[in-house]
Design an enzyme around this catalytic site. Structure first.
Site, mmCIF file in Angstrom:
data_model
loop_
_atom_site.group_PDB
_atom_site.id
_atom_site.type_symbol
_atom_site.label_atom_id
_atom_site.label_comp_id
_atom_site.label_asym_id
_atom_site.label_seq_id
_atom_site.Cartn_x
_atom_site.Cartn_y
_atom_site.Cartn_z
ATOM 1 N N ARG A 234 -109.118 -8.339 -0.537
ATOM 2 C CA ARG A 234 -108.735 -6.951 -0.357
ATOM 3 C C ARG A 234 -107.327 -6.769 -0.908
ATOM 4 N NH1 ARG A 234 -113.180 -5.026 0.360
ATOM 5 N NH2 ARG A 234 -113.835 -3.676 2.086
ATOM 6 N N GLU A 263 -106.180 1.727 -5.036
ATOM 7 C CA GLU A 263 -107.357 1.787 -5.899
ATOM 8 C C GLU A 263 -107.840 3.233 -6.019
ATOM 9 O OE1 GLU A 263 -110.324 -0.872 -4.374
ATOM 10 O OE2 GLU A 263 -109.085 -2.650 -4.627
ATOM 11 N N HIS A 282 -112.756 -3.507 -8.638
ATOM 12 C CA HIS A 282 -113.363 -3.801 -7.327
ATOM 13 C C HIS A 282 -114.893 -3.867 -7.452
ATOM 14 C CE1 HIS A 282 -112.469 -3.453 -2.751
ATOM 15 N NE2 HIS A 282 -113.523 -4.225 -2.971
#
Length: 321
Positions: A234, A263, A282
């Site tokens: 993460r 993000e 991601h």
């Protein structure tokens, strides 16, 4: 058998509903494909169970609507990370995750990053563009050492593939115990003595207060200058300022990053400019069919819920798994 009202909160609701309806044809199933629409749907339906995918980032995720709704007893997270739900009171709300749904794919991503650097593929691609026959060598990864931070399902999958390819495997976990395919298992407090032994470092931990910035200035200072760090955890586990400083000082060989503190990664972020950094959006856990596999896991867990049986993959908010 219980008949709870269920919401499927996902950006691909039609096939998800079809999968769930096969296992639970008698249930009333609602679908929601936006963050904005979930609070009203929870209020209108009095849903007891919500399956939710974090499909549009964390900042605007409707966490509070799920925590404030007195009707919601169980939130099933479609992925493995639950930091976007934290904190919650486990006495009032059960949160489960889909740990393992993408472990194999994420492990393949990690191995792909190792090969990217050991084979020197960017240099060969650049030479190809110049139509230059480059005199060079490739580098084996067998015999090298991988340090795996976090030995959940993803970490174990990384270990299995690394071991099969002849790497030495070192792992750290909050509660050390013998783990398949790991040569050495240590507690997190051993990290200062382990950074310098690793050729590859793979982060697989949830984002918690205890893991935020765990790969920071001291870690980069202790690493080999040939080390490669691979992050499938993460954003926030790696201290991005410390990473930039390490890259600028040539303290490490490079990085493969699938997650970031913000993000999408802003276009002006300096990480984009580094030739020895791989940036992916991601997506290390995103493969064809992952979402439906996750719904299938939820469907099996929902059957346990309806029968009054213990649920699988209940997450402790303090541990993150």
């Amino acid at each position: 058998m219980k008949s709870p009202v269920v919401i499927l909160h996902t950006d691909n609701p039609a096939p998800a509903r079809e999968v769930l309806a096969k296992g639970h044809p008698d249930l009333l199933i609602h679908t929601c494909d936006t963050y904005e629409g979930l609070p009203a749907m929870v209020a209108e339906t009095g849903a007891e169970v919500v399956y939710s995918v974090r499909f549009n980032g964390t900042p605007t995720f409707p966490r509070q609507a799920l925590l404030d709704a007195s009707s919601v007893k169980w939130v099933s997270v479609g992925g493995s990370g639950t930091d976007h739900m934290n904190p919650w009171d486990p006495a009032a709300l059960t949160v489960t995750n889909s740990a393992g749904v993408a472990a194999d794919m994420m492990a393949q991503y990690a191995l792909g990053a190792m090969f990217h650097f050991s084979l020197g593929l960017p240099a060969f691609r650049a030479a190809q563009a110049r139509r230059e026959w480059l005199s060079a060598q490739v580098e084996p990864i067998d015999g090298k050492t991988v340090l795996i931070i976090g030995l959940g399902k993803t970490g174990e999958a990384v270990a299995a593939r690394s071991k099969a390819l002849g790497l030495n495997t070192i792992g750290v976990r909050a509660r050390p115990k013998d783990t398949p395919n790991i040569d050495e298992v240590h507690g997190m407090d051993a990290l200062p003595s382990l950074w310098g032994r690793a050729d590859f470092i793979v982060t697989c931990v949830p984002l918690l207060d205890s893991t935020r910035g765990i790969v920071g200035p001291d870690a980069f200072a202790a690493m080999k200058d040939t080390a490669v760090i691979i992050d499938v955890s993460r954003g926030g586990v790696i201290d991005e300022a410390a990473l930039l400083a390490a890259l600028d000082a040539n303290r490490i060989r490079g990085a493969a990053l699938d997650v970031f503190t913000v993000e999408p990664l802003p276009a002006e972020h300096p990480l984009w400019a580094y030739e020895n950094v791989i940036i992916t959006p991601h997506c290390s856990s995103v493969y064809q069919g992952w979402d439906l596999k996750s719904v299938e896991m939820f469907s099996e867990n929902l059957m346990r819920y309806r029968k009054g049986e213990a649920l699988s993959n209940i997450v402790n908010p303090e541990r993150g798994y």
